[in-house]
Motif scaffolding. Structure first.
Motif, PDB file in Angstrom:
ATOM      1  N   ARG A 112      -3.253   3.762   5.771  1.00 55.78           N
ATOM      2  CA  ARG A 112      -2.235   4.276   4.846  1.00 55.78           C
ATOM      3  C   ARG A 112      -2.439   3.690   3.456  1.00 55.78           C
ATOM      4  O   ARG A 112      -2.367   4.401   2.446  1.00 55.78           O
ATOM      5  CB  ARG A 112      -0.831   3.955   5.368  1.00 55.78           C
ATOM      6  N   GLN A 116      -3.327   5.698  -0.035  1.00 54.23           N
ATOM      7  CA  GLN A 116      -2.485   5.575  -1.228  1.00 54.23           C
ATOM      8  C   GLN A 116      -3.304   5.111  -2.428  1.00 54.23           C
ATOM      9  O   GLN A 116      -3.171   5.644  -3.525  1.00 54.23           O
ATOM     10  CB  GLN A 116      -1.315   4.617  -0.983  1.00 54.23           C
ATOM     11  N   ASP A 120      -3.898   7.163  -5.837  1.00 60.02           N
ATOM     12  CA  ASP A 120      -3.567   6.590  -7.140  1.00 60.02           C
ATOM     13  C   ASP A 120      -4.760   6.689  -8.096  1.00 60.02           C
ATOM     14  O   ASP A 120      -4.607   7.045  -9.267  1.00 60.02           O
ATOM     15  CB  ASP A 120      -3.145   5.121  -7.003  1.00 60.02           C
TER      16      ASP A 120
END
Length: 183
Positions: A112, A116, A120
């Motif tokens: 996860r 992320q 980003d």
């Protein structure tokens, strides 16, 4: 005053996030969107209450004649035109914020966290692409007239060389390259 164009809903939501409540200065806002006609244009109106103080908030943006297709998994804020909502400096500021928290070692992250971080970095690369849209064809840098916000002007004042095409392209490509490590 003519409504400003929100090229995508992602751009509209980003603009709303960056413009806090005038009553309390907080950004919490859970808007409900509706399509309206405003000043003879098709527009999208977002309304709701500030989650902090309850003050009513409203944003209305002109919508493009053609909605750009969504990217695969790469964030997309607009078509080939420069933004009317955020200036070149605000896009660079956003890219800085998104890329600044990149951990050095993907192996130390769970799946996860890697996803992320990758998102980003890809979003930072997209924000840098938005800055590049302000560089006129044949020019070497973003013109200062494309910096209309206080945040954008402050970013430029701090490091004007970062607004050069060659620097923006290199930084964007670096973000993309590092993002690939987090796949």
């Amino acid at each position: 005053m003519a409504l400003r164009l929100a090229r995508t809903s992602a751009e509209a939501h980003l603009y709303m996030e960056l413009h806090p409540c005038e009553s309390c200065g907080q950004t919490g806002f859970d808007p409900v969107g509706s399509v309206v006609e405003a000043d003879g244009d098709l527009a999208r109106r977002y309304t709701g209450d500030c989650l902090s103080c309850g003050a009513p908030r409203e944003f209305t943006f002109r919508v493009p004649d053609e909605i750009p297709p969504a990217g695969d998994d790469v964030p997309r804020f607009g078509d080939d035109r420069p933004s009317e909502l955020l200036d070149a400096g605000e896009w660079l500021w956003l890219a800085d914020i998104l890329a600044s928290g990149t951990p050095p070692d993907p192996a130390r992250l769970d799946a996860r966290q890697r996803r992320q971080t990758r998102m980003d970095l890809l979003t930072a690369a997209s924000a840098l692409s938005e800055v590049l849209k302000f560089v006129p064809t044949g020019a070497e840098a973003v013109p200062t007239k494309t910096l209309w916000s206080s945040r954008g002007r402050a970013v430029h004042r701090a490091e004007p060389n970062r607004f050069r095409r060659i620097h923006l392209e290199a930084t964007r490509d670096t973000c993309r390259g590092i993002a690939a490590r987090f796949s």
